[in-house]
Design a protein around this motif. Structure first.
Motif, PDB file in Angstrom:
ATOM      1  N   SER A  97     -30.365  10.087 -96.336  1.00 32.52           N
ATOM      2  CA  SER A  97     -30.652  11.288 -95.538  1.00 32.52           C
ATOM      3  C   SER A  97     -32.114  11.350 -95.119  1.00 32.52           C
ATOM      4  O   SER A  97     -32.439  11.905 -94.063  1.00 32.52           O
ATOM      5  CB  SER A  97     -30.284  12.546 -96.332  1.00 32.52           C
ATOM      6  N   ARG A  98     -33.025  10.788 -95.920  1.00 35.11           N
ATOM      7  CA  ARG A  98     -34.447  10.788 -95.582  1.00 35.11           C
ATOM      8  C   ARG A  98     -34.796   9.663 -94.614  1.00 35.11           C
ATOM      9  O   ARG A  98     -35.752   9.761 -93.842  1.00 35.11           O
ATOM     10  CB  ARG A  98     -35.299  10.659 -96.851  1.00 35.11           C
ATOM     11  N   TRP A  99     -34.019   8.586 -94.649  1.00 34.43           N
ATOM     12  CA  TRP A  99     -34.324   7.408 -93.844  1.00 34.43           C
ATOM     13  C   TRP A  99     -33.804   7.533 -92.414  1.00 34.43           C
ATOM     14  O   TRP A  99     -34.457   7.137 -91.469  1.00 34.43           O
ATOM     15  CB  TRP A  99     -33.718   6.166 -94.515  1.00 34.43           C
ATOM     16  N   LEU A 100     -32.596   8.134 -92.273  1.00 40.58           N
ATOM     17  CA  LEU A 100     -31.978   8.230 -90.951  1.00 40.58           C
ATOM     18  C   LEU A 100     -32.505   9.421 -90.167  1.00 40.58           C
ATOM     19  O   LEU A 100     -32.954  10.415 -90.748  1.00 40.58           O
ATOM     20  CB  LEU A 100     -30.464   8.350 -91.092  1.00 40.58           C
ATOM     21  N   ASP A 101     -32.435   9.317 -88.847  1.00 41.88           N
ATOM     22  CA  ASP A 101     -32.766  10.439 -87.980  1.00 41.88           C
ATOM     23  C   ASP A 101     -31.814  11.600 -88.285  1.00 41.88           C
ATOM     24  O   ASP A 101     -30.610  11.388 -88.454  1.00 41.88           O
ATOM     25  CB  ASP A 101     -32.607  10.011 -86.522  1.00 41.88           C
ATOM     26  N   PRO A 102     -32.331  12.845 -88.399  1.00 37.78           N
ATOM     27  CA  PRO A 102     -31.478  13.985 -88.773  1.00 37.78           C
ATOM     28  C   PRO A 102     -30.246  14.160 -87.893  1.00 37.78           C
ATOM     29  O   PRO A 102     -29.167  14.470 -88.393  1.00 37.78           O
ATOM     30  CB  PRO A 102     -32.432  15.181 -88.641  1.00 37.78           C
ATOM     31  N   LYS A 103     -30.379  13.961 -86.577  1.00 38.62           N
ATOM     32  CA  LYS A 103     -29.233  14.126 -85.683  1.00 38.62           C
ATOM     33  C   LYS A 103     -28.178  13.055 -85.944  1.00 38.62           C
ATOM     34  O   LYS A 103     -26.971  13.333 -85.957  1.00 38.62           O
ATOM     35  CB  LYS A 103     -29.700  14.069 -84.230  1.00 38.62           C
ATOM     36  N   VAL A 104     -28.634  11.830 -86.162  1.00 37.13           N
ATOM     37  CA  VAL A 104     -27.699  10.740 -86.477  1.00 37.13           C
ATOM     38  C   VAL A 104     -27.034  11.010 -87.824  1.00 37.13           C
ATOM     39  O   VAL A 104     -25.829  10.774 -88.002  1.00 37.13           O
ATOM     40  CB  VAL A 104     -28.437   9.388 -86.503  1.00 37.13           C
ATOM     41  N   MET A 105     -27.830  11.534 -88.776  1.00 36.37           N
ATOM     42  CA  MET A 105     -27.317  11.799 -90.111  1.00 36.37           C
ATOM     43  C   MET A 105     -26.206  12.831 -90.087  1.00 36.37           C
ATOM     44  O   MET A 105     -25.203  12.705 -90.801  1.00 36.37           O
ATOM     45  CB  MET A 105     -28.481  12.280 -91.007  1.00 36.37           C
ATOM     46  N   ALA A 164     -26.273  13.611 -99.441  1.00 37.17           N
ATOM     47  CA  ALA A 164     -26.877  13.521 -98.110  1.00 37.17           C
ATOM     48  C   ALA A 164     -26.807  14.866 -97.387  1.00 37.17           C
ATOM     49  O   ALA A 164     -27.715  15.236 -96.656  1.00 37.17           O
ATOM     50  CB  ALA A 164     -26.180  12.446 -97.290  1.00 37.17           C
ATOM     51  N   LYS A 165     -25.739  15.600 -97.609  1.00 37.09           N
ATOM     52  CA  LYS A 165     -25.551  16.891 -96.939  1.00 37.09           C
ATOM     53  C   LYS A 165     -26.475  17.961 -97.506  1.00 37.09           C
ATOM     54  O   LYS A 165     -27.095  18.718 -96.768  1.00 37.09           O
ATOM     55  CB  LYS A 165     -24.091  17.336 -97.081  1.00 37.09           C
ATOM     56  N   TYR A 166     -26.574  18.046 -98.843  1.00 41.67           N
ATOM     57  CA  TYR A 166     -27.293  19.151 -99.475  1.00 41.67           C
ATOM     58  C   TYR A 166     -28.723  18.816 -99.884  1.00 41.67           C
ATOM     59  O   TYR A 166     -29.527  19.710-100.117  1.00 41.67           O
ATOM     60  CB  TYR A 166     -26.521  19.641-100.701  1.00 41.67           C
TER      61      TYR A 166
END
Length: 222
Positions: A97-105, A164-166
């Motif tokens: 979740s920290r590595w990926l772009d938030p929109k992609v995540m 990843a969600k929370y």
């Protein structure tokens, strides 16, 4: 000067003006830490507890209690294996979740939840052949077999997605571990008597619906 009574519940309305109004609105709009704690904890517990019913690790728990007939060492082995496995899974989910772009995540997590819903509809099976680990006793056999069985399992993937969600490691690890124990401890204590009578098809459909709901809510409230 009017005094704000913070002991009374806030209703989302502020009757003050100027700096007092700004302070009032700050207290109204700030989210309660307890709300996020309970949401992540309860969602993790419920999701994994339902997903675990009829899963291969639950069938493994049934197999182990029939083989060893010593429930408490088996329960202890399940707890230790689940804590270790889900801690690693939750850490991986938070890292992603920290590595990926938030929109992609958001789209990735939502799609993965829906894919989980489809996967859950497929019944699990487990080989019941004798294990070479039996000679090490019920605790060690349970610990090793449970840890291995959880690798790539539905509940482990669910733990990755929930973390990843929370973005709340402690709540997710605690919740998913509680969910595993809630689903498996009764099976170990009651044995085949309770497990064979469960409506597994209906439970899988309910769990699939829950994961679809999690996927949709991820998109809506992102």
């Amino acid at each position: 000067m009017p005094v704000v009574d913070l002991t009374r519940p806030l209703t989302g309305q502020c009757q003050y003006r100027g700096r007092m109004a700004q302070a009032c609105l700050w207290f109204i709009t700030i989210p309660s830490p307890g709300h996020f704690f309970m949401e992540a904890l309860l969602t993790s517990t419920l999701s994994v507890a339902i997903a675990e019913i009829g899963d291969k690790t639950q069938l493994l728990a049934l197999l182990l209690v029939c083989r060893f007939r010593k429930p408490w060492p088996i329960i202890a082995g399940m707890l230790a294996a689940t804590l270790l496995n889900h801690a690693g899974a939750a850490w991986l989910g938070e890292l992603i979740s920290r590595w990926l772009d938030p929109k992609v995540m958001v789209w990735l997590v939502a799609g993965a939840f829906i894919a989980m819903a489809v996967w859950i509809l497929v019944p699990d099976k487990i080989d019941d052949e004798e294990s070479s680990l039996d000679k090490y006793g019920p605790f060690m056999a349970t610990f090793v077999l449970f840890f291995i069985a959880e690798i790539g399992d539905k509940t482990q993937i669910a733990t990755v997605l929930l973390a990843a969600k929370y973005d709340s490691l402690f709540q997710v690890i605690t919740g998913t571990t509680l969910g595993m124990m809630l689903a498996n401890v009764p099976v170990v204590l009651l044995g085949k008597l309770g497990a064979d009578k469960l409506p597994l098809k209906g439970i899988r459909i309910a769990c699939a619906t829950l994961f679809v709901g999690l996927g949709v809510s991820t998109l809506i409230f992102a």
